[in-house]
Design an enzyme around this catalytic site. Structure first.
Site, PDB file in Angstrom:
ATOM      1  N   ARG A  88       3.413  -2.878  -9.342  1.00 59.79           N
ATOM      2  CA  ARG A  88       2.597  -2.705 -10.549  1.00 59.79           C
ATOM      3  C   ARG A  88       1.264  -3.437 -10.422  1.00 59.79           C
ATOM      4  O   ARG A  88       0.231  -2.969 -10.906  1.00 59.79           O
ATOM      5  CB  ARG A  88       3.343  -3.163 -11.800  1.00 59.79           C
ATOM      6  CG  ARG A  88       4.505  -2.276 -12.169  1.00 59.79           C
ATOM      7  CD  ARG A  88       4.040  -0.836 -12.451  1.00 59.79           C
ATOM      8  NE  ARG A  88       5.162   0.037 -12.634  1.00 59.79           N
ATOM      9  CZ  ARG A  88       5.480   1.049 -11.814  1.00 59.79           C
ATOM     10  NH1 ARG A  88       4.747   1.321 -10.758  1.00 59.79           N
ATOM     11  NH2 ARG A  88       6.522   1.804 -12.056  1.00 59.79           N
ATOM     12  N   GLU A  91      -0.765  -1.276  -8.330  1.00 59.95           N
ATOM     13  CA  GLU A  91      -1.210  -0.162  -9.157  1.00 59.95           C
ATOM     14  C   GLU A  91      -2.382  -0.588 -10.051  1.00 59.95           C
ATOM     15  O   GLU A  91      -3.362   0.153 -10.204  1.00 59.95           O
ATOM     16  CB  GLU A  91      -0.039   0.323 -10.014  1.00 59.95           C
ATOM     17  CG  GLU A  91      -0.368   1.498 -10.914  1.00 59.95           C
ATOM     18  CD  GLU A  91       0.832   1.938 -11.735  1.00 59.95           C
ATOM     19  OE1 GLU A  91       0.960   3.147 -11.928  1.00 59.95           O
ATOM     20  OE2 GLU A  91       1.617   1.071 -12.185  1.00 59.95           O
ATOM     21  N   SER A 114     -13.583 -16.050  -6.093  1.00 57.78           N
ATOM     22  CA  SER A 114     -12.852 -16.839  -5.106  1.00 57.78           C
ATOM     23  C   SER A 114     -11.352 -16.814  -5.376  1.00 57.78           C
ATOM     24  O   SER A 114     -10.906 -16.887  -6.517  1.00 57.78           O
ATOM     25  CB  SER A 114     -13.337 -18.294  -5.143  1.00 57.78           C
ATOM     26  OG  SER A 114     -12.569 -19.085  -4.259  1.00 57.78           O
TER      27      SER A 114
END
Length: 147
Positions: A88, A91, A114
């Site tokens: 996920r 995704e 960073s």
């Protein structure tokens, strides 16, 4: 003996003793997010921190030394994650990555966030429709410099 074996021992001991990452972090004196990452082999403990973690997880002096070795970072076994929770996140980056990039560049200019000068906070957020996972990522902006 290697770092992966130490990580596996930490996880095994955590499960068998019912240890919580938050409790480990309190004893080490750092965030649960960073300490968990270090226990999972992604960060480097100093000697004092390694001793504390060693005591919690019953590690030998040699195993504690492995906690102080700079790790090879990146722990995913495949380029596309197969674990549903980690997928996920993959995704989210696939769907919203270009949006995140666009908005960061619009606000800060040409550069990156960073992952070294960085912090993360993960909290449970109550919601009547079902509890939510609240994740805050905070990284220093590093501008690209002309030369």
């Amino acid at each position: 003996m290697n770092r992966l074996e130490v990580t596996e021992k930490i996880i095994s001991t955590k499960v068998s003793k019912g240890i919580k990452w938050e409790d480990v972090a309190k004893k080490v004196g750092l965030s649960k997010e960073w300490v968990t990452a270090a226990c999972l082999g992604q960060m480097t403990f100093d000697e004092k921190q390694a001793r504390i973690v060693g005591k919690i997880f019953g590690l030998t002096v040699e195993e504690q030394k492995w906690l102080q070795v700079v790790p090879y970072k990146g722990s995913l076994p495949t380029s596309v994650p197969t674990d549903p929770l980690i997928y996920r996140w993959y995704e989210i980056v696939n769907v919203y990555g270009s949006t995140i990039k666009e908005l960061i560049h619009e606000e800060f200019g040409d550069g990156i966030m960073s992952a070294i000068d960085f912090s993360m906070d993960i909290q449970r957020q109550s919601d009547p429709k079902g509890d939510r996972v609240n994740v805050v990522l905070s990284g220093k902006f590093l501008p690209y410099k002309p030369y």
